[in-house]
Design an enzyme around this catalytic site. Structure first.
Site, PDB file in Angstrom:
ATOM      1  CE1 TYR A  19     -22.525   3.062  30.595  1.00  0.00           C
ATOM      2  CE2 TYR A  19     -21.263   4.840  29.589  1.00  0.00           C
ATOM      3  CZ  TYR A  19     -22.363   4.404  30.300  1.00  0.00           C
ATOM      4  OH  TYR A  19     -23.300   5.305  30.718  1.00  0.00           O
ATOM      5  CG  HIS A  24     -25.205  -2.163  25.208  1.00  0.00           C
ATOM      6  ND1 HIS A  24     -25.831  -2.915  24.233  1.00  0.00           N
ATOM      7  CD2 HIS A  24     -25.715  -0.910  25.083  1.00  0.00           C
ATOM      8  CE1 HIS A  24     -26.671  -2.145  23.552  1.00  0.00           C
ATOM      9  NE2 HIS A  24     -26.609  -0.930  24.048  1.00  0.00           N
ATOM     10  CG  ASN A  70     -29.026   3.708  21.885  1.00  0.00           C
ATOM     11  OD1 ASN A  70     -28.583   2.585  21.629  1.00  0.00           O
ATOM     12  ND2 ASN A  70     -29.936   3.900  22.810  1.00  0.00           N
ATOM     13  CG  ASN A 126     -32.377   1.653  19.877  1.00  0.00           C
ATOM     14  OD1 ASN A 126     -33.212   1.524  18.983  1.00  0.00           O
ATOM     15  ND2 ASN A 126     -32.700   1.624  21.147  1.00  0.00           N
TER      16      ASN A 126
END
Length: 193
Positions: A19, A24, A70, A126
């Protein structure tokens, strides 16, 4: 007499390398770039700090959460407690400040928003909900890094948008954002914020 606070700057996002440089994980991208602004050591994995990536200097400690966004609360809490236990005086432990860097969907890319205090809304984020749940009632500074918003409000479209890789231009914008965050962190250290 000026205040000089021990500063722990933590970023939340999704783990690398899968990622790296996704929207994000903008918090991680900015923290990586912040290292050069604050002249901290190269990042290294640290078991005591919840196996996150740690970068230090005499003035600042930077840390990247190793968990999925999260599920950030427990690692942030563990790393924060480890940081506090590393401080030598009660005065330093009392003055220490947590600064949390995260993505902010509601801000245009390249903008930041600083929120102080316990009561700031998570706006449905979240990762922030997880951190606040793990550090209930704790007063800390949040720095939201703008990633813009896709046109659609459909959850499937929003998820695809935040999980996409940044363009080279967006990564360059994040380098400028790191300079803005550096100024905020320096103000917090000096007790100006």
């Amino acid at each position: 007499m000026s205040i000089v606070r021990p500063i722990f700057v933590a970023s939340i996002g999704n783990p690398s390398p899968t990622y790296t440089n996704t929207l994000h994980s903008a918090g991680h991208t900015v923290l990586t770039l912040l290292r050069t602004w604050l002249l901290t050591s190269p990042f290294e994995k640290s078991r005591p700090y919840a196996s996150g990536l740690l970068s230090t200097s005499p003035d600042y400690t930077l840390w990247q959460s190793p968990s999925l966004m999260n599920l950030s609360g427990k690692p942030v809490s563990t790393a924060w407690r480890t940081f506090l236990s590393s401080l030598s005086t009660q005065e330093d432990k009392t003055a220490a400040r947590l600064v949390l860097v995260h993505d902010e969907l509601e801000l245009p890319i390249g903008k930041i928003k600083v929120r102080e205090g316990k009561g700031a809304s998570t706006k449905g984020h979240n990762g922030l909900k997880s951190v606040l749940g793990a550090l209930p009632g704790m007063d800390f500074t949040r720095v939201g890094v703008g990633i813009g918003r896709c046109v659609s409000r459909e959850s499937r479209d929003v998820a695809a948008y935040v999980m996409r890789k940044m363009t080279p231009d967006e990564v360059e914008i994040m380098a400028d954002v790191a300079g803005q965050v550096s100024a905020v962190v320096r103000e917090i250290r000096r007790g100006v914020r």
